[in-house]
Design an enzyme around this catalytic site. Structure first.
Site, mmCIF file in Angstrom:
data_model
loop_
_atom_site.group_PDB
_atom_site.id
_atom_site.type_symbol
_atom_site.label_atom_id
_atom_site.label_comp_id
_atom_site.label_asym_id
_atom_site.label_seq_id
_atom_site.Cartn_x
_atom_site.Cartn_y
_atom_site.Cartn_z
ATOM 1 N N SER A 1 0.795 -1.220 0.000
ATOM 2 C CA SER A 1 0.000 0.000 0.000
ATOM 3 C C SER A 1 0.831 1.274 0.000
ATOM 4 C CB SER A 1 -0.992 -0.008 1.159
ATOM 5 O OG SER A 1 -0.337 0.312 2.333
ATOM 6 N N LYS B 1 -6.416 3.878 8.525
ATOM 7 C CA LYS B 1 -5.498 4.806 7.874
ATOM 8 C C LYS B 1 -6.041 6.227 7.893
ATOM 9 C CE LYS B 1 -3.354 1.440 4.833
ATOM 10 N NZ LYS B 1 -3.332 0.888 3.480
#
Ligand code: ADP
Length: 767
Positions: A673, A716
């Site tokens: 990611s 996140k």
């Protein structure tokens, strides 16, 4: 002279091997393990040398002259580097020389026994004498079993008989070794005869003493005695004493179970009465019957199907978790309407401390079910789930059956905690055993190795928990319906603490509101500066720590009321442990913020890139896993393909080195990611264009610059917000995930969807 050869050797100090014995023992030294390894490479023969008791180091003088040549029948490496051996001893041999200082290698010489060639009648007389003595010895010593007496009666060599008896009777180490070291069989025989006579004499006196003084009877004997007395008293009172099997039969009558099960138990009870009551076999049998009688074969508790009440209980026990509760209530509703139908198994997946176990407990309460928890974390062996066969001493049922026994009903709620942490690494097939537990086609006749009779698990309501869905073995995952429990925001944690955890901990520590108050500022500070977690477990622990300290102060100093605030928090919890993750101080070329998911929640990570003249090499340092490295490479490939667009010279990549660094964090991160973040940072470094410190991003990159979806969005986004980020770039493919995140979290953040690296660069370069 006998035959001389070199052999690997092990040195022992507490066990004596006579010829033709099989022994099973563990070895505790590295040297021994090494010698066995050597032997296994050759003819599997290993020499056993016996060390003199009082000597601590190994040398030829400190060993008895005669040792034993043995063959390794089996060798098991134990996890702690020790080895377990099954050895079969062969014959005596003499040590000629010790070849190294630990005696893992020796020179040995075969030896011959002498004196066996005596006159036939004399030999027969000697044999008969020692056989009779051995039988007499066996009367006083329960370690001599019947087959041993048979062996002695059928052995017709003086040497072999004396060796066998020496190996069987209980004698001090030195005495046994002196017999082993006597090569003249007649001498050996006479010495043993003397020893046996002495032993018998001592045993007789011991038996007499016991009779006279009646002390030192063992516990088993005493119990036996008392039971006999009780029987006699009952008889006098006109009551019939119940024998052990009658007691079992009485319980069997009360047992709710099918005819087959009852018949099987009846058979076992009969078997028990045919066994010698004090023997170990009877002990195993007794334990087995007790387990069978305690299992809830047909015993059920009554469930409630009141959905309204279930909702109340779930709400009362847990703050928030709206979606999770809704999914669970739907599940319960379907179950109530369709009680016999196939219902999936719920698996609650989420980080630690987010309330998975406690939700399961609430469900049990809501349904009025008994609750049992089985921890699968660290289960490595199928036998832990399915039990051990009964032939093995100390055998037990597996944890599923043990859980059922603990519940006492056949329809409890059974929580399979940490199902993702069960592994197959050791041996046996843990996941296939679990599959059988969970599969409604098979679980009505689940087989536990210990129980032996099929156990019906079809009425059990299974709920599983896991930290990470991707670690659940695929076939198991397919049988389950995953409900995700995500991490909490600081605000949610605050409410959980204030409305639930405080109350719980106050009660646990016997505190009242009038004794202690922890104000809102203090709670917020605990969350920010003393904990870093997705759930609330650490938070609960900290609150409990404050409660304990407060309770002590009240008792010790006589304080009436204690108030904990942000200002005096450190008196209770010590120094602050965490500093907030914050955005960079200024915009810089080559530094870009990424977002990462970790098991303790989300975090931001600052990716730094340096470009310098060199040979076209790429260096990666810091907290990088393999997946991250691959995605860095993919990003650079993509940048090379678009270099001309950013006016990067075509020879640039050949003449410069690129260094990507991810600063160390407390928690290792790996995953694709950070792909778009690394590519952006590299381009920013090459073009020397600073990227706004208010931007963070997450997304996987392909060679062609497409941006692919990533996981852990809620954590996140939360991390970005805490760090003061204003704009977050996320993959377009994750749009649905973002829409699910509550407004409270997204408030104040601009979320930009990107589907290609082109979108990313356009957005950051315009900023
Ligand atoms: P998990 O099983 O997910 O690791 P637990 O169920 O053990 O977590 O939860 C840890 C503690 O936090 C428990 O005391 C639990 O009651 C409490 N807790 C977790 N989530 C909530 C919530 N939403 N509301 C109230 N208490 C909660």
């Amino acid at each position: 002279m006998g035959i001389i050869r070199e052999m690997p050797a092990i040195v022992v100090k507490d066990i004596v091997l006579m010829p033709h014995m099989s022994v099973n023992f563990s070895l505790l030294t590295k040297e021994a393990a090494l010698a066995c390894e050597k032997a296994m490479k050759g003819d599997q023969l290993v020499f056993v040398a016996f060390q003199k008791k009082e000597q601590s180091f190994v040398s030829k003088e400190n060993l008895y002259e005669i040792g034993m040549v043995t063959k390794i029948k089996q060798i098991n490496k134990l996890p702690d580097k020790n080895v377990q051996l099954i050895l079969e001893s062969n014959k005596r041999a003499k040590i000629v020389e010790v070849l190294d200082d630990k005696a893992t290698y020796v020179l040995v010489e075969s030896v011959e026994e002498t004196g066996e060639d005596i006159e036939k009648h004399e030999k027969e007389a000697m044999l008969r004498t020692i056989r009779e003595l051995f039988i007499e010895y066996s009367l006083y010593n329960s370690n001599v079993a019947k087959p041993m007496i048979k062996t002695v009666n059928h052995t017709n060599s003086i040497g072999e008989v004396t060796d066998f008896i020496t190996g069987t009777v209980i004698l001090p180490y030195e005495v046994k070794l002196s017999l082993l070291n006597t090569l003249d069989v007649i001498k050996r025989y006479n010495r043993l005869l003397e020893i046996l006579r002495d032993e018998i004499e001592v045993s007789k006196i011991k038996a007499d003493l016991k009779k006279k003084t009646n002390i030192k009877v063992s516990k088993a004997q005493r119990e036996f005695f008392l039971r006999e007395q009780m029987g006699a008293i009952k008889k006098e009172l006109g009551e019939d004493p119940l024998s052990e099997d009658a007691e079992f039969r009485k319980e069997l009558e009360k047992l709710e179970a099918s005819k087959e099960v009852k018949e099987k138990i009846e058979k076992e009870i009969s078997r028990l009465s045919s066994l010698n009551a004090g023997g170990s076999e009877a002990q195993v049998e007794r334990g087995y019957i007790e387990t069978l009688l305690e299992l809830p074969w047909d015993k059920m508790s009554e469930d409630t199907h009141d959905i309204k009440k279930a909702r109340e209980i779930l709400d009362k026990d847990h703050y928030g978790l709206e979606k999770v509760k809704e999914r669970i209530l739907e599940f319960l509703a379907v179950r109530a309407l369709n009680s016999k139908g196939e219902s999936p198994i719920i698996c609650l997946v989420g980080p630690p401390g987010t309330g998975k176990t406690s939700i399961a407990k609430s469900i049990a309460r809501a349904l009025n079910k008994k609750y049992v928890r089985i921890c699968l974390g660290g289960v490595k062996d199928e036998a832990e789930i399915r039990g051990h066969r009964r032939t093995y001493v100390g055998a037990m049922p597996g944890n599923i059956v043990a859980g059922l026994k603990q519940a006492g009903v056949k329809n409890p709620l059974m929580l399979l905690d940490e199902i993702d942490k069960a592994s197959d690494e050791h041996r046996g097939d843990t996941s296939s055993a679990l599959l059988e537990v969970l599969d409604s086609e098979q679980n009505s006749h689940f087989r536990d190795h210990y129980v032996g009779i099929p156990v019906d698990l079809s009425e059990v309501l299974f709920i599983a928990t896991a930290n990470s869905a991707s670690d659940i073995p695929r076939p198991l995952y397919d049988r389950m319906e995953v409900i995700e429990v995500t991490s909490y925001t600081a605000n949610e944690k605050f409410h959980i603490a204030k409305e639930y955890l405080l109350k719980k901990q106050f009660e646990k520590n016997g505190l009242k509101k009038k004794n202690l108050s922890i104000n809102d500022g203090a709670i917020k500070k605990i969350i920010d500066a003393y904990t870093k977690e997705a759930g609330v477990r650490e938070l609960e622990r900290k609150i409990s720590e404050i409660c304990r300290k407060a309770a002590m102060r009240i008792l010790e100093n006589g304080d009436e009321k204690i108030t904990v605030t942000a200002a005096n928090l450190k008196d209770f919890l010590g120094k602050e442990k965490y500093r907030n993750d914050t955005k960079n101080k200024r915009d810089e070329a080559g530094i870009v913020r990424g977002l990462a998911w970790t098991p303790v929640g989300g975090t931001t990570l600052s990716i730094e890139v340096n470009v310098m003249p060199g040979k076209g090499e790429l260096e990666l340092t810091g907290q990088m896993g393999d997946v991250m490295k691959e995605s860095a490479l993919a990003g650079i490939s993509y940048l090379r393909s678009i270099a001309s667009k950013y006016k990067i010279d075509s020879s640039f990549f050949a003449e410069n080195d690129i260094h990507i660094h991810i600063p160390e964090g407390a928690v290792p991160k790996d995953g694709p990611s950070a792909g778009i973040t690394m590519a952006t940072a590299v381009l920013s470094a090459i073009t020397n264009v600073p990227i706004s410190r208010n931007v963070a991003m997450t997304g996987e990159i392909t060679l062609r610059g497409r941006v692919l979806a990533v996981g852990g969005l809620k954590e996140k986004i939360l991390a970005a917000k805490t760090a003061g980020i204003i704009m977050v770039l996320v993959p377009l493919e994750n749009k649905a995930d973002i829409e699910e995140i509550s407004e409270e979290i997204k408030d104040g953040l601009e979320i930009v969807y990107v589907s290609s690296m082109k979108d990313v660069l356009e957005k950051v370069y315009e900023n």
